[in-house]
Scaffold this motif. Sequence first.
Motif, mmCIF file in Angstrom:
data_model
loop_
_atom_site.group_PDB
_atom_site.id
_atom_site.type_symbol
_atom_site.label_atom_id
_atom_site.label_comp_id
_atom_site.label_asym_id
_atom_site.label_seq_id
_atom_site.Cartn_x
_atom_site.Cartn_y
_atom_site.Cartn_z
ATOM 1 N N VAL A 180 0.855 -1.183 0.000
ATOM 2 C CA VAL A 180 0.000 0.000 0.000
ATOM 3 C C VAL A 180 0.892 1.234 0.000
ATOM 4 C CG1 VAL A 180 -1.777 1.226 1.246
ATOM 5 C CG2 VAL A 180 -1.769 -1.248 1.262
ATOM 6 N N MET A 181 0.654 2.128 -0.927
ATOM 7 C CA MET A 181 1.432 3.361 -1.022
ATOM 8 C C MET A 181 0.465 4.524 -1.127
ATOM 9 S SD MET A 181 4.164 4.444 -3.922
ATOM 10 C CE MET A 181 5.547 3.583 -3.228
ATOM 11 N N HIS A 182 0.492 5.399 -0.152
ATOM 12 C CA HIS A 182 -0.409 6.553 -0.135
ATOM 13 C C HIS A 182 -1.865 6.129 -0.315
ATOM 14 C CE1 HIS A 182 2.904 9.346 -0.040
ATOM 15 N NE2 HIS A 182 3.442 8.760 -1.074
ATOM 16 N N ASN A 183 -2.287 5.182 0.479
ATOM 17 C CA ASN A 183 -3.662 4.673 0.445
ATOM 18 C C ASN A 183 -4.018 3.966 -0.855
ATOM 19 O OD1 ASN A 183 -4.106 5.650 3.033
ATOM 20 N ND2 ASN A 183 -4.734 7.651 2.259
ATOM 21 N N HIS A 184 -3.019 3.518 -1.602
ATOM 22 C CA HIS A 184 -3.252 2.738 -2.809
ATOM 23 C C HIS A 184 -2.807 1.302 -2.540
ATOM 24 C CE1 HIS A 184 -3.100 6.778 -4.594
ATOM 25 N NE2 HIS A 184 -3.931 6.281 -5.488
ATOM 26 N N HIS A 185 -3.535 0.365 -3.092
ATOM 27 C CA HIS A 185 -3.154 -1.037 -2.967
ATOM 28 C C HIS A 185 -2.824 -1.556 -4.359
ATOM 29 C CE1 HIS A 185 -2.962 -5.078 -1.405
ATOM 30 N NE2 HIS A 185 -3.730 -5.464 -2.410
ATOM 31 N N PHE A 186 -1.657 -2.169 -4.509
ATOM 32 C CA PHE A 186 -1.214 -2.661 -5.808
ATOM 33 C C PHE A 186 -1.109 -4.172 -5.761
ATOM 34 C CE2 PHE A 186 0.620 1.561 -5.163
ATOM 35 C CZ PHE A 186 0.016 2.233 -6.221
ATOM 36 N N ASN A 187 -1.733 -4.833 -6.721
ATOM 37 C CA ASN A 187 -1.697 -6.293 -6.811
ATOM 38 C C ASN A 187 -0.491 -6.793 -7.586
ATOM 39 O OD1 ASN A 187 -4.111 -6.639 -5.349
ATOM 40 N ND2 ASN A 187 -5.276 -6.144 -7.186
ATOM 41 N N SER A 188 0.125 -5.920 -8.364
ATOM 42 C CA SER A 188 1.254 -6.356 -9.180
ATOM 43 C C SER A 188 2.282 -5.233 -9.294
ATOM 44 C CB SER A 188 0.781 -6.752 -10.582
ATOM 45 O OG SER A 188 0.309 -5.608 -11.270
ATOM 46 N N ALA A 189 3.484 -5.615 -9.661
ATOM 47 C CA ALA A 189 4.549 -4.640 -9.864
ATOM 48 C C ALA A 189 4.225 -3.733 -11.048
ATOM 49 C CB ALA A 189 5.878 -5.356 -10.086
ATOM 50 N N GLN A 199 1.279 -2.584 -11.856
ATOM 51 C CA GLN A 199 0.379 -1.538 -11.368
ATOM 52 C C GLN A 199 1.159 -0.459 -10.625
ATOM 53 O OE1 GLN A 199 -2.472 -3.572 -8.933
ATOM 54 N NE2 GLN A 199 -3.806 -4.090 -10.665
ATOM 55 N N LEU A 200 2.126 -0.873 -9.812
ATOM 56 C CA LEU A 200 2.944 0.090 -9.077
ATOM 57 C C LEU A 200 3.778 0.930 -10.038
ATOM 58 C CD1 LEU A 200 4.035 1.313 -6.477
ATOM 59 C CD2 LEU A 200 5.634 -0.608 -6.330
ATOM 60 N N ALA A 201 4.371 0.300 -11.041
ATOM 61 C CA ALA A 201 5.184 1.029 -12.020
ATOM 62 C C ALA A 201 4.328 2.037 -12.782
ATOM 63 C CB ALA A 201 5.859 0.058 -12.979
ATOM 64 N N ALA A 202 3.099 1.659 -13.114
ATOM 65 C CA ALA A 202 2.199 2.584 -13.806
ATOM 66 C C ALA A 202 1.839 3.755 -12.904
ATOM 67 C CB ALA A 202 0.934 1.850 -14.252
ATOM 68 N N TYR A 203 1.585 3.490 -11.631
ATOM 69 C CA TYR A 203 1.275 4.555 -10.676
ATOM 70 C C TYR A 203 2.437 5.540 -10.562
ATOM 71 C CZ TYR A 203 0.642 6.910 -6.209
ATOM 72 O OH TYR A 203 0.546 7.862 -5.227
ATOM 73 N N LEU A 204 3.657 5.029 -10.590
ATOM 74 C CA LEU A 204 4.841 5.875 -10.464
ATOM 75 C C LEU A 204 5.204 6.582 -11.767
ATOM 76 C CD1 LEU A 204 7.036 3.531 -8.252
ATOM 77 C CD2 LEU A 204 5.784 5.577 -7.538
ATOM 78 N N GLY A 205 4.530 6.266 -12.854
ATOM 79 C CA GLY A 205 4.796 6.919 -14.130
ATOM 80 C C GLY A 205 5.985 6.357 -14.865
ATOM 81 N N SER A 209 5.540 7.842 -19.027
ATOM 82 C CA SER A 209 4.267 8.547 -18.872
ATOM 83 C C SER A 209 4.380 9.705 -17.886
ATOM 84 C CB SER A 209 3.181 7.583 -18.407
ATOM 85 O OG SER A 209 3.411 7.177 -17.086
ATOM 86 N N LYS A 210 5.229 9.573 -16.866
ATOM 87 C CA LYS A 210 5.462 10.604 -15.855
ATOM 88 C C LYS A 210 4.195 10.994 -15.108
ATOM 89 C CE LYS A 210 9.665 12.397 -17.817
ATOM 90 N NZ LYS A 210 10.393 13.556 -18.282
ATOM 91 N N ASN A 211 3.248 10.083 -14.980
ATOM 92 C CA ASN A 211 2.118 10.292 -14.084
ATOM 93 C C ASN A 211 2.589 9.933 -12.694
ATOM 94 O OD1 ASN A 211 0.414 10.919 -16.189
ATOM 95 N ND2 ASN A 211 -0.225 8.802 -16.482
ATOM 96 N N GLY A 212 1.917 10.427 -11.705
ATOM 97 C CA GLY A 212 2.270 10.052 -10.341
ATOM 98 C C GLY A 212 3.313 10.964 -9.740
ATOM 99 N N PRO A 213 3.823 10.586 -8.574
ATOM 100 C CA PRO A 213 4.714 11.463 -7.801
ATOM 101 C C PRO A 213 6.101 11.625 -8.424
ATOM 102 C CG PRO A 213 4.369 9.368 -6.668
ATOM 103 C CD PRO A 213 3.494 9.357 -7.862
ATOM 104 N N ALA A 214 6.427 12.853 -8.798
ATOM 105 C CA ALA A 214 7.717 13.144 -9.424
ATOM 106 C C ALA A 214 8.865 12.930 -8.447
ATOM 107 C CB ALA A 214 7.731 14.570 -9.945
ATOM 108 N N ARG A 215 8.623 13.172 -7.183
ATOM 109 C CA ARG A 215 9.686 13.020 -6.179
ATOM 110 C C ARG A 215 10.157 11.569 -6.099
ATOM 111 N NH1 ARG A 215 12.427 13.686 -1.895
ATOM 112 N NH2 ARG A 215 12.047 14.203 0.224
ATOM 113 N N LEU A 216 9.228 10.626 -6.175
ATOM 114 C CA LEU A 216 9.623 9.213 -6.153
ATOM 115 C C LEU A 216 10.366 8.826 -7.426
ATOM 116 C CD1 LEU A 216 6.572 7.473 -4.488
ATOM 117 C CD2 LEU A 216 8.847 7.811 -3.553
ATOM 118 N N ARG A 217 9.954 9.405 -8.564
ATOM 119 C CA ARG A 217 10.675 9.136 -9.811
ATOM 120 C C ARG A 217 12.106 9.667 -9.715
ATOM 121 N NH1 ARG A 217 6.193 10.296 -12.179
ATOM 122 N NH2 ARG A 217 6.786 12.422 -12.671
ATOM 123 N N ALA A 218 12.294 10.817 -9.067
ATOM 124 C CA ALA A 218 13.633 11.383 -8.912
ATOM 125 C C ALA A 218 14.503 10.470 -8.041
ATOM 126 C CB ALA A 218 13.545 12.777 -8.295
#
Length: 108
Positions: free
Chosen positions: A1-10, A12-18, A37-46
């Motif tokens: 769970v990341m920021h109240n999100h639940h991911f069933n697969s890697a 899904q997490l990669a898509a969330y992180l952009g 895609s660069k959707n999601g939190p830029a700080r985590l991508r950095a």
Amino acid sequence: VMHNHHFNSAEQLAAYLGLVPIERQSGTSLLGRARLSKNGPARLRAVLYMAAMVGIKHNPHVKALYERLLVKGKSKMSALGAAMRKLVHLCFGVLKTQKKYQAEYQNA
């Protein structure tokens, strides 16, 4: 769970992180390169960017992926994006299985 999100697969997490590549397919300009895609939190991508920079030098899985993509003719930046995604997949696997990371692990 990341920021109240639940991911069933890697994936899904990669898509969330952009970190998924998106191809440009608009009108007649089909020659554009795929970009993250660069959707999601830029700080985590950095943070993942810096981790991937270290990973391509010291982690055997990430280094092999990076070098394989460069040999295939991919740009350094797209290979680095793939390395970032690989790190997300490795971290997801470690967290999901609750087992220590094994650098020598091979899929049988």
